[in-house]
Design an enzyme around this catalytic site. Structure first.
Site, PDB file in Angstrom:
ATOM      1  N   TYR A 239       0.854  -1.134   0.032  1.00 14.31           N
ATOM      2  CA  TYR A 239       0.145  -0.026  -0.139  1.00 14.31           C
ATOM      3  C   TYR A 239       1.060   1.173  -0.122  1.00 14.31           C
ATOM      4  CZ  TYR A 239      -4.235  -2.749   1.270  1.00 14.31           C
ATOM      5  OH  TYR A 239      -5.064  -3.663   1.159  1.00 14.31           O
TER       6      TYR A 239
ATOM      7  N   ARG B 198      -2.940 -12.357   3.084  1.00 11.69           N
ATOM      8  CA  ARG B 198      -4.143 -11.936   2.658  1.00 11.69           C
ATOM      9  C   ARG B 198      -4.212 -12.180   1.136  1.00 11.69           C
ATOM     10  NH1 ARG B 198      -7.232  -7.666   4.579  1.00 11.69           N
ATOM     11  NH2 ARG B 198      -8.531  -9.083   3.150  1.00 11.69           N
TER      12      ARG B 198
END
Length: 191
Positions: free
Chosen positions: A79, A126
């Site tokens: 991110y 994830r």
């Protein structure tokens, strides 16, 4: 041909129940700009186009002018604000956007397929996903995530829910460009 025609009827989402809520996560940022492309220009990765509508569960009608905030990791699972020691420059939003539904409640955006990532120090992976935060007048705000059929770690991702997984198909532009295409319908509960 329209890629939507290639998704089998049984795999198409229907607005029969409110969309499953999910976690906000640690990487949310407010005030992403309004634009139809989530990833930066020329970002590496497989192009992905997602379309859908926002519906009211009470009325079973589409909701125009709904606001959808989107954010995701890059193709490597990183991110833009992950490194707390090096925050992104003010006004810089990579892999983040806001889209607004049209008069028929429809939305569409282009991005790249996000990468999976490891949650440190848990050792849990994830699965690739895109975060959604949806706002519409007179409806409860919805925070959720979108996952993709066939992606790695779907069975072990602690936040993945079957109702949030969509199939993707391979599609081609008129000029011969290739991309992945999927549909994600969002259903909001009345306030």
């Amino acid at each position: 041909s329209d890629p939507a025609d290639q998704i089998p009827a049984h795999a198409r989402p229907t607005p029969l129940a409110p969309t499953t809520r999910d976690v906000l996560g640690p990487y949310y940022r407010k005030h992403a700009p309004i634009r139809s492309k989530v990833s930066p220009p020329l970002a590496p990765g497989d192009t992905l186009v997602i379309v859908g509508r926002v519906w009211g569960f009470d009325t079973k009608k589409p909701l125009p002018n709904s606001i959808i905030e989107l954010w995701q990791a890059d193709k490597d699972g990183v991110y833009d604000n992950e490194d707390k020691t090096r925050p992104p420059p003010r006004g810089s939003f990579h892999y983040r956007t806001t889209v607004i539904t049209d008069e028929h409640g429809r939305y569409e955006f282009e991005t790249i397929y996000p990468g999976p990532y490891l949650i440190q120090p848990t050792g849990v992976w994830r699965s690739p996903h895109i975060h959604y935060r949806v706002h519409a007048e007179n409806y409860k705000e919805l925070t959720t995530q979108l996952f993709f059929a066939g992606a790695p770690y779907l069975d072990t991702d602690p936040y993945c829910k079957p109702s949030l997984i969509i199939p993707l198909i391979d599609a081609t532009t008129p000029g011969g460009g290739k991309y992945k295409y999927g549909e994600f319908e969002i259903v909001l509960e009345a306030r």
